[in-house]
Design a protein around this motif. Structure first.
Motif, PDB file in Angstrom:
ATOM      1  N   MET A 236     -23.014 -44.866 -79.267  1.00  0.00           N
ATOM      2  CA  MET A 236     -21.883 -46.024 -78.950  1.00  0.00           C
ATOM      3  C   MET A 236     -21.170 -45.675 -77.884  1.00  0.00           C
ATOM      4  O   MET A 236     -21.468 -44.553 -77.283  1.00  0.00           O
ATOM      5  CB  MET A 236     -21.496 -46.261 -80.142  1.00  0.00           C
ATOM      6  N   ALA A 237     -20.368 -47.250 -77.516  1.00  0.00           N
ATOM      7  CA  ALA A 237     -18.854 -47.136 -76.958  1.00  0.00           C
ATOM      8  C   ALA A 237     -18.497 -48.236 -76.877  1.00  0.00           C
ATOM      9  O   ALA A 237     -18.891 -48.928 -77.508  1.00  0.00           O
ATOM     10  CB  ALA A 237     -19.952 -46.370 -75.265  1.00  0.00           C
ATOM     11  N   LYS A 238     -17.806 -48.899 -75.740  1.00  0.00           N
ATOM     12  CA  LYS A 238     -18.294 -49.652 -75.057  1.00  0.00           C
ATOM     13  C   LYS A 238     -16.701 -50.647 -76.155  1.00  0.00           C
ATOM     14  O   LYS A 238     -15.657 -50.279 -76.978  1.00  0.00           O
ATOM     15  CB  LYS A 238     -18.665 -51.117 -74.727  1.00  0.00           C
ATOM     16  N   GLY A 239     -17.835 -51.592 -77.408  1.00  0.00           N
ATOM     17  CA  GLY A 239     -17.428 -51.841 -78.424  1.00  0.00           C
ATOM     18  C   GLY A 239     -16.077 -51.417 -79.105  1.00  0.00           C
ATOM     19  O   GLY A 239     -15.442 -51.292 -80.531  1.00  0.00           O
TER      20      GLY A 239
ATOM     21  N   THR B 136      -6.335 -39.720 -78.842  1.00  0.00           N
ATOM     22  CA  THR B 136      -5.348 -41.595 -78.612  1.00  0.00           C
ATOM     23  C   THR B 136      -6.788 -42.427 -78.330  1.00  0.00           C
ATOM     24  O   THR B 136      -7.050 -43.470 -78.893  1.00  0.00           O
ATOM     25  CB  THR B 136      -5.052 -41.255 -77.106  1.00  0.00           C
ATOM     26  N   ALA B 137      -7.612 -42.107 -78.359  1.00  0.00           N
ATOM     27  CA  ALA B 137      -8.892 -43.114 -78.456  1.00  0.00           C
ATOM     28  C   ALA B 137      -9.292 -42.779 -79.353  1.00  0.00           C
ATOM     29  O   ALA B 137      -8.854 -44.392 -79.397  1.00  0.00           O
ATOM     30  CB  ALA B 137      -9.439 -42.337 -77.042  1.00  0.00           C
ATOM     31  N   CYS B 138      -9.735 -42.486 -80.281  1.00  0.00           N
ATOM     32  CA  CYS B 138      -9.544 -41.921 -81.747  1.00  0.00           C
ATOM     33  C   CYS B 138      -9.036 -42.688 -82.431  1.00  0.00           C
ATOM     34  O   CYS B 138      -9.591 -43.590 -82.752  1.00  0.00           O
ATOM     35  CB  CYS B 138      -9.986 -40.887 -82.635  1.00  0.00           C
ATOM     36  N   ALA B 139      -7.426 -42.511 -82.205  1.00  0.00           N
ATOM     37  CA  ALA B 139      -5.761 -43.408 -82.886  1.00  0.00           C
ATOM     38  C   ALA B 139      -6.649 -45.104 -82.329  1.00  0.00           C
ATOM     39  O   ALA B 139      -6.219 -45.985 -83.014  1.00  0.00           O
ATOM     40  CB  ALA B 139      -5.035 -43.429 -82.600  1.00  0.00           C
ATOM     41  N   VAL B 140      -6.866 -45.430 -80.914  1.00  0.00           N
ATOM     42  CA  VAL B 140      -7.140 -46.875 -81.016  1.00  0.00           C
ATOM     43  C   VAL B 140      -8.690 -47.585 -80.972  1.00  0.00           C
ATOM     44  O   VAL B 140      -8.093 -48.287 -81.242  1.00  0.00           O
ATOM     45  CB  VAL B 140      -7.533 -46.514 -79.113  1.00  0.00           C
ATOM     46  N   ALA B 141      -9.069 -46.190 -80.856  1.00  0.00           N
ATOM     47  CA  ALA B 141     -10.699 -46.720 -82.451  1.00  0.00           C
ATOM     48  C   ALA B 141     -10.230 -47.261 -83.705  1.00  0.00           C
ATOM     49  O   ALA B 141     -11.554 -48.654 -84.261  1.00  0.00           O
ATOM     50  CB  ALA B 141     -12.058 -46.368 -81.760  1.00  0.00           C
TER      51      ALA B 141
ATOM     52  N   SER C  45     -16.724 -39.770 -73.493  1.00  0.00           N
ATOM     53  CA  SER C  45     -16.016 -40.519 -72.702  1.00  0.00           C
ATOM     54  C   SER C  45     -16.479 -42.557 -72.494  1.00  0.00           C
ATOM     55  O   SER C  45     -15.971 -43.116 -72.287  1.00  0.00           O
ATOM     56  CB  SER C  45     -15.484 -39.844 -71.658  1.00  0.00           C
ATOM     57  N   GLY C  46     -17.883 -42.181 -73.435  1.00  0.00           N
ATOM     58  CA  GLY C  46     -18.696 -43.537 -72.446  1.00  0.00           C
ATOM     59  C   GLY C  46     -20.137 -43.822 -72.643  1.00  0.00           C
ATOM     60  O   GLY C  46     -20.615 -42.186 -73.322  1.00  0.00           O
ATOM     61  N   GLY C  47     -20.954 -44.968 -72.730  1.00  0.00           N
ATOM     62  CA  GLY C  47     -22.322 -44.761 -73.005  1.00  0.00           C
ATOM     63  C   GLY C  47     -22.631 -43.985 -72.045  1.00  0.00           C
ATOM     64  O   GLY C  47     -24.133 -43.658 -72.862  1.00  0.00           O
ATOM     65  N   SER C  48     -22.832 -44.001 -71.032  1.00  0.00           N
ATOM     66  CA  SER C  48     -23.905 -42.503 -69.826  1.00  0.00           C
ATOM     67  C   SER C  48     -23.751 -41.871 -70.556  1.00  0.00           C
ATOM     68  O   SER C  48     -24.874 -40.862 -70.724  1.00  0.00           O
ATOM     69  CB  SER C  48     -23.412 -43.054 -68.746  1.00  0.00           C
ATOM     70  N   GLU C  49     -22.511 -41.439 -71.079  1.00  0.00           N
ATOM     71  CA  GLU C  49     -22.600 -39.796 -71.490  1.00  0.00           C
ATOM     72  C   GLU C  49     -22.779 -39.594 -72.862  1.00  0.00           C
ATOM     73  O   GLU C  49     -23.249 -38.472 -73.075  1.00  0.00           O
ATOM     74  CB  GLU C  49     -20.684 -39.346 -71.428  1.00  0.00           C
ATOM     75  N   SER C  50     -22.714 -40.468 -73.843  1.00  0.00           N
ATOM     76  CA  SER C  50     -23.534 -40.890 -75.233  1.00  0.00           C
ATOM     77  C   SER C  50     -24.779 -41.035 -74.919  1.00  0.00           C
ATOM     78  O   SER C  50     -25.610 -39.855 -76.100  1.00  0.00           O
ATOM     79  CB  SER C  50     -23.132 -41.623 -75.885  1.00  0.00           C
ATOM     80  N   ASN C  51     -25.360 -41.841 -74.159  1.00  0.00           N
ATOM     81  CA  ASN C  51     -26.939 -41.566 -74.259  1.00  0.00           C
ATOM     82  C   ASN C  51     -27.503 -39.845 -73.689  1.00  0.00           C
ATOM     83  O   ASN C  51     -28.723 -39.348 -73.992  1.00  0.00           O
ATOM     84  CB  ASN C  51     -27.550 -42.508 -73.098  1.00  0.00           C
TER      85      ASN C  51
ATOM     86  N   GLY D  91     -16.816 -43.352 -76.455  1.00  0.00           N
ATOM     87  CA  GLY D  91     -17.827 -42.911 -76.699  1.00  0.00           C
ATOM     88  C   GLY D  91     -18.730 -41.738 -77.449  1.00  0.00           C
ATOM     89  O   GLY D  91     -17.817 -41.018 -78.626  1.00  0.00           O
ATOM     90  N   ALA D  92     -19.760 -42.826 -78.167  1.00  0.00           N
ATOM     91  CA  ALA D  92     -20.280 -41.756 -79.534  1.00  0.00           C
ATOM     92  C   ALA D  92     -21.416 -41.253 -79.890  1.00  0.00           C
ATOM     93  O   ALA D  92     -22.414 -42.637 -79.225  1.00  0.00           O
ATOM     94  CB  ALA D  92     -19.237 -41.628 -80.923  1.00  0.00           C
ATOM     95  N   VAL D  93     -22.064 -40.382 -80.253  1.00  0.00           N
ATOM     96  CA  VAL D  93     -23.268 -40.186 -81.102  1.00  0.00           C
ATOM     97  C   VAL D  93     -23.028 -40.262 -82.189  1.00  0.00           C
ATOM     98  O   VAL D  93     -22.886 -39.222 -82.690  1.00  0.00           O
ATOM     99  CB  VAL D  93     -23.775 -39.344 -79.880  1.00  0.00           C
ATOM    100  N   GLY D  94     -24.105 -40.618 -83.285  1.00  0.00           N
ATOM    101  CA  GLY D  94     -24.170 -40.773 -84.257  1.00  0.00           C
ATOM    102  C   GLY D  94     -25.012 -39.800 -84.563  1.00  0.00           C
ATOM    103  O   GLY D  94     -26.537 -40.409 -84.244  1.00  0.00           O
ATOM    104  N   ILE D  95     -25.661 -38.457 -85.729  1.00  0.00           N
ATOM    105  CA  ILE D  95     -26.667 -38.724 -85.871  1.00  0.00           C
ATOM    106  C   ILE D  95     -27.070 -38.199 -87.378  1.00  0.00           C
ATOM    107  O   ILE D  95     -26.087 -38.648 -88.213  1.00  0.00           O
ATOM    108  CB  ILE D  95     -26.726 -37.405 -85.252  1.00  0.00           C
ATOM    109  N   THR D  96     -27.923 -38.141 -88.194  1.00  0.00           N
ATOM    110  CA  THR D  96     -28.230 -38.175 -89.710  1.00  0.00           C
ATOM    111  C   THR D  96     -27.367 -37.158 -90.925  1.00  0.00           C
ATOM    112  O   THR D  96     -27.743 -36.111 -89.509  1.00  0.00           O
ATOM    113  CB  THR D  96     -29.401 -38.360 -89.874  1.00  0.00           C
TER     114      THR D  96
END
Length: 455
Positions: A282-285, A325-330, A118-124, A294-299
């Motif tokens: 990732m998050a914010k933008g 809904t958040a994914c559609a907005v992204a 849901s955001g940057g803190s959760e992503s990290n 928010g999101a976390v990308g891994i290889t």
């Protein structure tokens, strides 16, 4: 809105709302600083009808600007169709699949697998748990320490604030999480092995050698340190750390929460140095702040290794992981970034912003150390620019200047950690050359005013 209703809102705010990262005492004495009602492009309008330049993109995140009806429309359409659906137990839905495919086309290298938050803190937090989980499954449970950088900011949950190296965030509540270490930032020579540097022991390489690579899970860094004061990694630094991580078998986490999605004039901050991390936060933008995501990308390599060594459930997930809904907005947000060439526009505006900063340095001897990467910029205020001497602590120069900017309808941010007086900004990526020049003019006038007080 009439004054009676405004006063009522102010009193309700004081009575019922506990603000994040704000002075509670100030709120209780004076009420909310602004109550905003609408936004358009780079501007916000408050309850008094006053219009302000939002040179922070609110919280480093409204990349495509305020008032984009397209995002509201796609959110409404998705809510009417499938507002929410859990992604637990391998359940899925179209928006999260489409967004994952799109992100894979944008992220560098084989960072092609995504977990949603849901955001940057959760992503990290997720990044830390995933890398520790990875090493445990690989039979190396002692590899659990995370190295961050001094002045780095990674969020406010217990683990994220422990990775953050800004004292005030760590001291807010006792109980720092264990196994978080901090290195002197941007010491390229040290990371390449220069033991003659007096900071070598506190460099990433020095810490790895002292602690033992067998105990280090990952290094986390922002391409440009945001909340810490807009500190830009020098050329060669990310490459040196990538080389160090490969040498010692350590995972590299890029915190792109602020830098991602065009902010630095590249889609992601690491793209400025052609480095591929193992994990990316990732998050914010990603939604330009229009909805929480928010999101976390891994290889793919990490995903494949995890799949091979574990038949168990991944016991990590948030209720709103992969919110439809958040994914559609992204997806719509990214479409606008690409359609309007906002990443390239941001790169072009970097030189305009830098030119404006240079003008301020020419006009005012207290302005120094200006820097910009895309539309992420800052300058410092010094008592003695030639000798790099800060103002005395009792002279809160940066907050004074920010207040003068507020009076002139410009919203920027002071950074005063460690006795610094930094003015930070990250306007919406739609900001034009003319709007940047207007912002510089306001800075010029505000600096002239505070100089009468402090000099």
């Amino acid at each position: 809105m009439d004054e009676k209703e405004i006063k009522r809102l102010e009193e309700l705010d004081k009575k019922y709302f506990l603000h994040p990262t704000s002075s509670l005492k100030q709120q209780q004495e004076k009420g909310p600083k602004f109550i905003f009602t609408e936004g358009n492009g780079i501007y916000l309008r408050d309850v008094h009808g006053e219009q302000y330049i939002d040179a922070l993109a609110s919280l480093w995140n409204v990349n495509i600007g305020h008032g984009r009806k397209e995002l509201g429309e796609v959110a409404s359409q998705q809510m009417a169709k499938l507002a929410y659906s859990s992604a637990f137990n391998n359940l899925s839905h179209e928006p999260v699949i489409r967004l994952s495919e799109k992100l894979a086309s944008l992220t560098p290298g084989d960072l092609n697998v995504f977990f949603y938050t849901s955001g940057g803190s959760e992503s990290n937090d997720t990044a830390f748990k995933l890398v520790r989980h990875y090493w445990k499954l690989k039979g190396l449970p002692e590899k659990k320490k995370i190295i961050g950088l001094d002045r780095g900011y990674h969020g406010v949950t217990v683990a994220a604030s422990s990775a953050t190296a800004i004292r005030q965030f760590q001291e807010m509540a006792p109980g720092k999480a264990p196994d978080f270490l901090h290195a002197v930032p941007h010491k390229t020579n040290c990371e390449l092995g220069d033991k003659n540097d007096p900071d070598y022991a506190r460099s990433i390489r020095g810490i790895v050698e002292r602690e033992g690579a067998e105990t280090i899970a990952a290094v986390i860094m922002e391409p440009v340190q945001g909340a810490g004061g807009i500190h830009i990694a020098p050329d060669g630094y990310f490459e040196a750390v990538r080389q160090l991580c490969d040498e010692f078998g350590i995972l590299m986490i890029a915190d792109e929460v602020i830098c991602g999605f065009g902010r630095t004039g590249q889609m992601f901050g690491v793209d400025n140095w052609n480095v591929v991390p193992d994990v990316m936060s990732m998050a914010k933008g990603i939604t330009s702040g229009y909805i929480q995501l928010g999101a976390v990308g891994i290889t793919e390599r990490l995903r494949d290794d995890l799949a091979k060594v574990s038949n168990d459930v991944l016991f990590h997930g948030f209720t709103y992981s992969g919110h439809p809904t958040a994914c559609a907005v992204a997806l719509k947000n990214i479409e606008i970034l690409e359609k309007e060439n906002l990443v390239e526009h941001t790169k072009q505006m970097e030189s305009v912003l830098a030119k404006g900063f240079n003008y301020l340095e020419e006009q005012h001897s207290i302005v120094a150390k200006s820097r910009a990467k895309g539309l992420l910029g800052a300058f410092e205020l010094l008592a003695d620019r030639e000798n790099g001497i800060q103002f005395a602590p009792e002279k809160t120069v940066a907050p004074l200047l920010v207040e003068e900017c507020f009076n002139r309808k410009l919203i920027v941010r002071p950074v005063t950690y460690g006795g610094t007086n930094i003015i930070a900004m990250s306007p919406p990526l739609v900001m034009t050359k003319e709007e940047i020049e207007t912002m510089i003019t306001i800075f010029d006038e505000a600096i002239k005013t505070i100089k009468k007080t402090i000099l």
